[in-house]
Enzyme design. Sequence first.
Site, PDB file in Angstrom:
ATOM      1  N   HIS A 166       0.807  -1.218   0.000  1.00  0.00           N
ATOM      2  CA  HIS A 166       0.000   0.000   0.000  1.00  0.00           C
ATOM      3  C   HIS A 166       0.844   1.275   0.000  1.00  0.00           C
ATOM      4  O   HIS A 166       0.360   2.347   0.327  1.00  0.00           O
ATOM      5  CB  HIS A 166      -1.014  -0.016   1.145  1.00  0.00           C
ATOM      6  CG  HIS A 166      -2.243  -0.781   0.764  1.00  0.00           C
ATOM      7  ND1 HIS A 166      -2.177  -2.005   0.140  1.00  0.00           N
ATOM      8  CD2 HIS A 166      -3.557  -0.500   0.884  1.00  0.00           C
ATOM      9  CE1 HIS A 166      -3.398  -2.431  -0.102  1.00  0.00           C
ATOM     10  NE2 HIS A 166      -4.266  -1.537   0.342  1.00  0.00           N
ATOM     11  N   ASP A 212      -6.384   4.754   9.840  1.00  0.00           N
ATOM     12  CA  ASP A 212      -7.790   4.897   9.425  1.00  0.00           C
ATOM     13  C   ASP A 212      -8.261   3.655   8.680  1.00  0.00           C
ATOM     14  O   ASP A 212      -9.381   3.205   8.836  1.00  0.00           O
ATOM     15  CB  ASP A 212      -7.952   6.089   8.476  1.00  0.00           C
ATOM     16  CG  ASP A 212      -7.663   7.391   9.177  1.00  0.00           C
ATOM     17  OD1 ASP A 212      -7.699   7.412  10.419  1.00  0.00           O
ATOM     18  OD2 ASP A 212      -7.376   8.383   8.480  1.00  0.00           O
ATOM     19  N   GLU A 215     -10.047  13.716  14.655  1.00  0.00           N
ATOM     20  CA  GLU A 215      -9.460  13.965  13.332  1.00  0.00           C
ATOM     21  C   GLU A 215     -10.165  15.167  12.713  1.00  0.00           C
ATOM     22  O   GLU A 215     -11.106  15.719  13.308  1.00  0.00           O
ATOM     23  CB  GLU A 215      -9.628  12.742  12.413  1.00  0.00           C
ATOM     24  CG  GLU A 215      -8.679  11.607  12.728  1.00  0.00           C
ATOM     25  CD  GLU A 215      -8.430  10.685  11.527  1.00  0.00           C
ATOM     26  OE1 GLU A 215      -8.884  10.994  10.401  1.00  0.00           O
ATOM     27  OE2 GLU A 215      -7.759   9.653  11.739  1.00  0.00           O
TER      28      GLU A 215
HETATM   29  P1  FAD Z   1       4.152  -1.844   2.194  1.00  0.00           P
HETATM   30  O1  FAD Z   1       3.684  -0.733   1.355  1.00  0.00           O
HETATM   31  O2  FAD Z   1       4.096  -3.196   1.602  1.00  0.00           O
HETATM   32  O3  FAD Z   1       5.626  -1.555   2.740  1.00  0.00           O
HETATM   33  C1  FAD Z   1       6.000  -0.269   3.174  1.00  0.00           C
HETATM   34  C2  FAD Z   1       7.479  -0.241   3.546  1.00  0.00           C
HETATM   35  O4  FAD Z   1       7.696  -1.038   4.696  1.00  0.00           O
HETATM   36  C3  FAD Z   1       8.393  -0.833   2.465  1.00  0.00           C
HETATM   37  O5  FAD Z   1       9.620  -0.170   2.474  1.00  0.00           O
HETATM   38  C4  FAD Z   1       8.553  -2.259   2.892  1.00  0.00           C
HETATM   39  O6  FAD Z   1       9.758  -2.826   2.409  1.00  0.00           O
HETATM   40  C5  FAD Z   1       8.553  -2.106   4.407  1.00  0.00           C
HETATM   41  N1  FAD Z   1       8.000  -3.273   5.080  1.00  0.00           N
HETATM   42  C6  FAD Z   1       6.827  -3.899   4.842  1.00  0.00           C
HETATM   43  N2  FAD Z   1       6.676  -4.909   5.711  1.00  0.00           N
HETATM   44  C7  FAD Z   1       7.747  -4.896   6.522  1.00  0.00           C
HETATM   45  C8  FAD Z   1       8.185  -5.686   7.621  1.00  0.00           C
HETATM   46  N3  FAD Z   1       7.466  -6.708   8.065  1.00  0.00           N
HETATM   47  N4  FAD Z   1       9.360  -5.374   8.209  1.00  0.00           N
HETATM   48  C9  FAD Z   1      10.102  -4.336   7.783  1.00  0.00           C
HETATM   49  N5  FAD Z   1       9.763  -3.575   6.734  1.00  0.00           N
HETATM   50  C10 FAD Z   1       8.592  -3.856   6.111  1.00  0.00           C
HETATM   51  N6  FAD Z   1      -0.887   5.358   7.140  1.00  0.00           N
HETATM   52  C11 FAD Z   1      -1.171   5.861   8.343  1.00  0.00           C
HETATM   53  O7  FAD Z   1      -0.278   6.121   9.150  1.00  0.00           O
HETATM   54  N7  FAD Z   1      -2.461   6.120   8.708  1.00  0.00           N
HETATM   55  C12 FAD Z   1      -3.505   5.834   7.892  1.00  0.00           C
HETATM   56  O8  FAD Z   1      -4.639   6.066   8.266  1.00  0.00           O
HETATM   57  C13 FAD Z   1      -3.232   5.277   6.629  1.00  0.00           C
HETATM   58  N8  FAD Z   1      -4.222   4.965   5.796  1.00  0.00           N
HETATM   59  C14 FAD Z   1      -3.941   4.443   4.571  1.00  0.00           C
HETATM   60  C15 FAD Z   1      -4.988   4.126   3.709  1.00  0.00           C
HETATM   61  C16 FAD Z   1      -4.740   3.599   2.468  1.00  0.00           C
HETATM   62  C17 FAD Z   1      -5.884   3.259   1.561  1.00  0.00           C
HETATM   63  C18 FAD Z   1      -3.404   3.414   2.051  1.00  0.00           C
HETATM   64  C19 FAD Z   1      -3.110   2.886   0.681  1.00  0.00           C
HETATM   65  C20 FAD Z   1      -2.347   3.732   2.884  1.00  0.00           C
HETATM   66  C21 FAD Z   1      -2.605   4.245   4.157  1.00  0.00           C
HETATM   67  N9  FAD Z   1      -1.586   4.556   5.038  1.00  0.00           N
HETATM   68  C22 FAD Z   1      -1.877   5.074   6.277  1.00  0.00           C
HETATM   69  C23 FAD Z   1      -0.187   4.403   4.661  1.00  0.00           C
HETATM   70  C24 FAD Z   1       0.401   3.080   5.133  1.00  0.00           C
HETATM   71  O9  FAD Z   1       0.722   3.163   6.505  1.00  0.00           O
HETATM   72  C25 FAD Z   1       1.653   2.772   4.359  1.00  0.00           C
HETATM   73  O10 FAD Z   1       1.308   2.582   3.033  1.00  0.00           O
HETATM   74  C26 FAD Z   1       2.438   1.600   4.876  1.00  0.00           C
HETATM   75  O11 FAD Z   1       3.468   1.394   3.958  1.00  0.00           O
HETATM   76  C27 FAD Z   1       1.688   0.310   5.138  1.00  0.00           C
HETATM   77  O12 FAD Z   1       1.349  -0.387   4.018  1.00  0.00           O
HETATM   78  P2  FAD Z   1       1.753  -1.921   3.790  1.00  0.00           P
HETATM   79  O13 FAD Z   1       1.579  -2.761   4.992  1.00  0.00           O
HETATM   80  O14 FAD Z   1       1.059  -2.305   2.562  1.00  0.00           O
HETATM   81  O15 FAD Z   1       3.346  -1.822   3.571  1.00  0.00           O
END
Ligand code: FAD
Length: 507
Positions: free
Chosen positions: A83, A146, A259
């Site tokens: 994400h 969120d 918020e």
């Molecule tokens: P990824 O996008 O898959 O990874 C993000 C980063 O973390 C990459 O660098 C990856 O290599 C690293 N990573 C992933 N897993 C691990 C692990 N286990 N150990 C170490 N590194 C790792 N953020 C907020 O703070 N508040 C919100 O309300 C919020 N709402 C969101 C809503 C939507 C629809 C979206 C798309 C994003 C939102 N986000 C929010 C942002 C979100 O926190 C980030 O996108 C975050 O990266 C989490 O997504 P993910 O788990 O898919 O991680």
Amino acid sequence: MIAYLEHFVHGNDTESMPNDDVSALDGAFHFGATAAAGKDFGGMKSVKPRAVIRPALAGDVERAVKEAARTTYLTVAARGNGHSINGQAMAEKGLVLDMRAMEDHFTLLSLDDGSLYVDVSGGALWEDVLKRCVSEFRLAPRSWTDYLGLTVGGTLSNAGVSGQAFRYGPQTANVTELEVVSGKGETLVCSESQNSELFFATLGGLGQFGIITRARVPVQQAPDMVRWIRVVYTEFGDFTRDAEWLVTLREGDGFDYVEGFVFVNSDDPCNGWITVPVGPNQYFDPVRIPSTAGPVLYCLELALHYRNQDHPSAVDMEVDRLLGRLRFVEGLKFSVDVTYMEFLLRVKRVEEDAKANGIWDAPHPWLNMFVSKSNIAEFDREVFKKILKHGVGGPILVYPLLRSKWDSRHSVVVPDSNIFYIIALLRFIPPPPKGPPTELLVEQNHEIIQLCYNRGFDFKLYLPHYQSKENWMRHYGDKWSRFVERKANFDPLAILAPGQKIFSRIP
Ligand code: FAD
């Protein structure tokens, strides 16, 4: 299995492949399809990994990192739920670890002092953590995002912010122990008292220092119900004064969630009045808006938790007491009572609608930043009221956070002031030709960032993304040398999270 890997090693990239032997990667690894790992929610980047591995245990993660270290070129990206917006979880010609494949780990722990924790897998979705905590134990973590279709490891690598962060801090401040596989391929348990430098580095560390395979998260009794409220303001000064007052109230004395967002003062179906009501059959009556109002209006979004046995009049009284102190526009108040789970899963509905409309899979040039309280009025004048006066096709979040709830030992950086605002431009725009070209929206983001630099604002990008080392150095400021030192200690060959584009792989 060998044949499968050969496909990546020799089939697709014969020209560009160095001669190192990666056949040791074969064995008990489970490989996945590479197509999804080359994309993310941002939809603006696409790179091809060499292979996608589906680790079940920390040992699999450890082996992948060790094998990458044996080569001179392989990198490893943990992918949570993909994400990210700008390819942060990608690894061009590297290994992507699909963390969602990690074995489901979910254990409740009760310490002698009565405190309760859950141990969860780094690849678990917060949505699943919520469901299990509430349904099995009537407990819940304290700090959320969120949207809960995000992984534990993914948000802990950034910060994890929502309307509870003013009270409990971001999710990174709500974890007491991690199991991490470092860039050296060592699996270590870390906390404030054990391998503490790795613990602090990993939290908000953009995946640079280790891969989170398990996290220990404090939990508390889950409320049954939530009174979910929105009130509208025309004056930004009134909105910020009230929001700042609310976030300084003590637990039990104020709302449990605070918020806010900006919306367009018009009947625009994506950006205007219609986006404000929370309950069914609620109507936003524009006649209520004072004639002095500008091109945008502001909405405080609040929630009060309660239990089924609480008397409705007690809940009403508490809400009235708090709302009575606020300066919102009379008549522009909306509220609904929902279960705690419905409240926390509220963005799931948005996801379902967006998927049905084809805008979930469209590009998302989002911008997230933290702006100091001292610059927020000017930000409103220059950005909300001018650059964004027609909206962004989705929510424009703006609400205050308290710096005292953020741990400066963690890797994430925030503005210097005691109160700063999170700003999130969550653009949901149909893909061109129906919507504007994505580049134009990226350009608008740059314009906003540049304005903040030019005016000398105290601000930081959240979920940062930069093209050059100079920009990363500027982002971390006086914390840059600490960041570099941590990298040298925990991932000396710069194997991890190459998609963040901070360091280059050292051969
Ligand atoms: P990824 O996008 O898959 O990874 C993000 C980063 O973390 C990459 O660098 C990856 O290599 C690293 N990573 C992933 N897993 C691990 C692990 N286990 N150990 C170490 N590194 C790792 N953020 C907020 O703070 N508040 C919100 O309300 C919020 N709402 C969101 C809503 C939507 C629809 C979206 C798309 C994003 C939102 N986000 C929010 C942002 C979100 O926190 C980030 O996108 C975050 O990266 C989490 O997504 P993910 O788990 O898919 O991680």
